[in-house]
Design a protein around this motif. Sequence first.
Motif, PDB file in Angstrom:
ATOM      1  N   ARG A  49       0.839  -1.201   0.000  1.00  0.00           N
ATOM      2  CA  ARG A  49       0.000   0.000   0.000  1.00  0.00           C
ATOM      3  C   ARG A  49       0.868   1.242   0.000  1.00  0.00           C
ATOM      4  NH1 ARG A  49      -5.304   0.165   1.187  1.00  0.00           N
ATOM      5  NH2 ARG A  49      -6.259  -1.885   1.259  1.00  0.00           N
ATOM      6  N   ILE A  50       0.422   2.241  -0.766  1.00  0.00           N
ATOM      7  CA  ILE A  50       1.092   3.540  -0.707  1.00  0.00           C
ATOM      8  C   ILE A  50      -0.012   4.583  -0.531  1.00  0.00           C
ATOM      9  CG2 ILE A  50       2.519   5.237  -1.933  1.00  0.00           C
ATOM     10  CD1 ILE A  50       3.836   2.885  -3.410  1.00  0.00           C
ATOM     11  N   ALA A  51       0.114   5.397   0.484  1.00  0.00           N
ATOM     12  CA  ALA A  51      -0.881   6.424   0.822  1.00  0.00           C
ATOM     13  C   ALA A  51      -2.275   5.812   0.977  1.00  0.00           C
ATOM     14  CB  ALA A  51      -0.886   7.517  -0.240  1.00  0.00           C
ATOM     15  N   GLY A  52      -2.339   4.648   1.596  1.00  0.00           N
ATOM     16  CA  GLY A  52      -3.616   3.988   1.874  1.00  0.00           C
ATOM     17  C   GLY A  52      -4.261   3.328   0.665  1.00  0.00           C
ATOM     18  N   GLU A  53      -3.593   3.347  -0.454  1.00  0.00           N
ATOM     19  CA  GLU A  53      -4.151   2.775  -1.674  1.00  0.00           C
ATOM     20  C   GLU A  53      -3.382   1.514  -2.057  1.00  0.00           C
ATOM     21  OE1 GLU A  53      -4.735   4.529  -5.933  1.00  0.00           O
ATOM     22  OE2 GLU A  53      -5.087   6.100  -4.465  1.00  0.00           O
ATOM     23  N   PRO A  54      -4.067   0.468  -2.564  1.00  0.00           N
ATOM     24  CA  PRO A  54      -3.302  -0.715  -2.976  1.00  0.00           C
ATOM     25  C   PRO A  54      -2.327  -0.359  -4.100  1.00  0.00           C
ATOM     26  CG  PRO A  54      -5.640  -1.168  -2.977  1.00  0.00           C
ATOM     27  CD  PRO A  54      -5.506   0.288  -2.756  1.00  0.00           C
ATOM     28  N   ALA A  55      -1.083  -0.685  -3.894  1.00  0.00           N
ATOM     29  CA  ALA A  55      -0.067  -0.368  -4.903  1.00  0.00           C
ATOM     30  C   ALA A  55       1.054  -1.386  -4.817  1.00  0.00           C
ATOM     31  CB  ALA A  55       0.488   1.028  -4.672  1.00  0.00           C
ATOM     32  N   SER A  56       1.746  -1.520  -5.910  1.00  0.00           N
ATOM     33  CA  SER A  56       2.844  -2.475  -5.959  1.00  0.00           C
ATOM     34  C   SER A  56       4.056  -1.804  -6.594  1.00  0.00           C
ATOM     35  CB  SER A  56       2.384  -3.675  -6.795  1.00  0.00           C
ATOM     36  OG  SER A  56       3.434  -4.561  -6.974  1.00  0.00           O
ATOM     37  N   VAL A  57       5.218  -2.047  -6.038  1.00  0.00           N
ATOM     38  CA  VAL A  57       6.443  -1.519  -6.636  1.00  0.00           C
ATOM     39  C   VAL A  57       7.137  -2.678  -7.338  1.00  0.00           C
ATOM     40  CG1 VAL A  57       8.682  -0.442  -6.195  1.00  0.00           C
ATOM     41  CG2 VAL A  57       6.692   0.277  -4.890  1.00  0.00           C
ATOM     42  N   LEU A  58       7.368  -2.530  -8.634  1.00  0.00           N
ATOM     43  CA  LEU A  58       8.040  -3.585  -9.400  1.00  0.00           C
ATOM     44  C   LEU A  58       9.402  -3.079  -9.866  1.00  0.00           C
ATOM     45  CD1 LEU A  58       5.183  -4.905 -11.709  1.00  0.00           C
ATOM     46  CD2 LEU A  58       5.957  -5.890  -9.574  1.00  0.00           C
ATOM     47  N   THR A  59      10.430  -3.855  -9.609  1.00  0.00           N
ATOM     48  CA  THR A  59      11.752  -3.466 -10.108  1.00  0.00           C
ATOM     49  C   THR A  59      11.943  -4.075 -11.497  1.00  0.00           C
ATOM     50  OG1 THR A  59      12.788  -5.360  -9.078  1.00  0.00           O
ATOM     51  CG2 THR A  59      12.786  -3.323  -7.827  1.00  0.00           C
ATOM     52  N   HIS A  60      12.721  -3.417 -12.315  1.00  0.00           N
ATOM     53  CA  HIS A  60      12.915  -3.902 -13.691  1.00  0.00           C
ATOM     54  C   HIS A  60      14.359  -4.265 -13.959  1.00  0.00           C
ATOM     55  CE1 HIS A  60       8.795  -3.075 -14.929  1.00  0.00           C
ATOM     56  NE2 HIS A  60       8.869  -2.130 -14.006  1.00  0.00           N
ATOM     57  N   ASP A  61      15.196  -3.241 -14.081  1.00  0.00           N
ATOM     58  CA  ASP A  61      16.593  -3.507 -14.421  1.00  0.00           C
ATOM     59  C   ASP A  61      17.523  -3.080 -13.302  1.00  0.00           C
ATOM     60  OD1 ASP A  61      16.178  -4.647 -16.822  1.00  0.00           O
ATOM     61  OD2 ASP A  61      16.554  -2.849 -18.010  1.00  0.00           O
ATOM     62  N   VAL A  62      18.653  -3.738 -13.237  1.00  0.00           N
ATOM     63  CA  VAL A  62      19.732  -3.302 -12.347  1.00  0.00           C
ATOM     64  C   VAL A  62      20.929  -3.010 -13.249  1.00  0.00           C
ATOM     65  CG1 VAL A  62      21.236  -3.938 -10.440  1.00  0.00           C
ATOM     66  CG2 VAL A  62      18.902  -4.774 -10.490  1.00  0.00           C
ATOM     67  N   SER A  63      21.490  -1.832 -13.092  1.00  0.00           N
ATOM     68  CA  SER A  63      22.595  -1.464 -13.967  1.00  0.00           C
ATOM     69  C   SER A  63      23.637  -0.642 -13.215  1.00  0.00           C
ATOM     70  CB  SER A  63      22.042  -0.657 -15.141  1.00  0.00           C
ATOM     71  OG  SER A  63      23.099  -0.156 -15.923  1.00  0.00           O
ATOM     72  N   GLY A  64      24.836  -0.613 -13.776  1.00  0.00           N
ATOM     73  CA  GLY A  64      25.899   0.186 -13.175  1.00  0.00           C
ATOM     74  C   GLY A  64      25.875   1.629 -13.640  1.00  0.00           C
ATOM     75  N   THR A  65      25.103   1.900 -14.694  1.00  0.00           N
ATOM     76  CA  THR A  65      25.000   3.271 -15.205  1.00  0.00           C
ATOM     77  C   THR A  65      23.537   3.700 -15.286  1.00  0.00           C
ATOM     78  OG1 THR A  65      24.920   2.446 -17.456  1.00  0.00           O
ATOM     79  CG2 THR A  65      27.091   3.097 -16.626  1.00  0.00           C
ATOM     80  N   LEU A  66      23.317   5.002 -15.217  1.00  0.00           N
ATOM     81  CA  LEU A  66      21.939   5.517 -15.239  1.00  0.00           C
ATOM     82  C   LEU A  66      21.331   5.467 -16.643  1.00  0.00           C
ATOM     83  CD1 LEU A  66      22.173   8.629 -12.935  1.00  0.00           C
ATOM     84  CD2 LEU A  66      20.643   6.718 -12.627  1.00  0.00           C
ATOM     85  N   LYS A  67      22.181   5.613 -17.648  1.00  0.00           N
ATOM     86  CA  LYS A  67      21.698   5.768 -19.022  1.00  0.00           C
ATOM     87  C   LYS A  67      20.795   4.608 -19.469  1.00  0.00           C
ATOM     88  CE  LYS A  67      23.498   6.745 -23.614  1.00  0.00           C
ATOM     89  NZ  LYS A  67      24.696   6.635 -24.442  1.00  0.00           N
ATOM     90  N   ARG A  68      21.205   3.404 -19.092  1.00  0.00           N
ATOM     91  CA  ARG A  68      20.488   2.213 -19.559  1.00  0.00           C
ATOM     92  C   ARG A  68      19.081   2.102 -18.967  1.00  0.00           C
ATOM     93  NH1 ARG A  68      21.337  -3.165 -17.766  1.00  0.00           N
ATOM     94  NH2 ARG A  68      19.888  -4.296 -19.071  1.00  0.00           N
TER      95      ARG A  68
END
Lengths: 123, 159
Positions: A85-104
């Motif tokens: 939950r975020i701010a009382g609302e059902p929500a989900s945080v999904l991660t996508h990529d892990v990288s050593g640089t921001l550009k990607r």
Amino acid sequence: MKPFPAYLKERERYISFTVESRNPLPKKEVVAAVCNAVTGYVGTLGAAAAGFRVIEYDPEEQKGILRAGAEKVEEVIAALALIRRIAGEPASVLTHDVSGTLKRLKKVKKIGLFETIDQHKEE
Amino acid sequence: MRYYDLVQDKKLKKAAEVLGFHQIFSHDDLRTVSSDRYQEILKNVRKGTVIIDPLNERKTLLDPVLAKKIAHKNAGVALTLQSVAEREGLRRAGWIHSMILTVRICKKYGAEVIIVSNAPGPAGLKNPRMLEAFGHTLGLTRPQAKWACSHAWEKVLKG
């Protein structure tokens, strides 16, 4: 000033994430939820050792980027998995990529998890 | 690699493709045992059984006898993300501690560990990468965590 030795430098990783919810959520609430989840799971000391930080969050596209130490990436991702939950609302945080640089990580897009499930429910 | 997950609500199965799972199961599709009583679990371990969270906040219910039986019968021990998410503070800490002990015993006796979300709603659904990361924090190595979300399922489903 003597240069900082390379072997003492932290190896950083950037993690891209999207927030899946029915309505767009404000940046302040999302950042607070993410920080609370990480400190709640890894603890204050763990978050400090990870060098955890929210780099950016775009409330319109509901995507953002986190920074964490290379050795603590798994713990940070696991902490994000516990957000329901975020701010009382059902929500989900999904991660996508892990990288050593921001550009990607700039290309990541929101999946639309709630919308997909709602569509299938209507069908 | 084919990833699998277990959810509580059948309607969430459709989200499998979006999140990158090959297949999502509900409790009706599998033979599951969810109990906090040792004898009940011991009695119900059969081929292809998935034992959901054999632990409580104070201890793990697995012992060498049960772990060996699970390994022998090709059953699986499912550790759920939902059970951690619904607890807070010291209760959560106790639960995670029991999960770590469960993983340790399973590794020693060769019982298959499965990491699942067991989501009751869309907010509980996570992608395979996040389940792997959760497994890693419980004491599995990266390859073992990957195995726990994919090949372990296939082994258990074969029976």
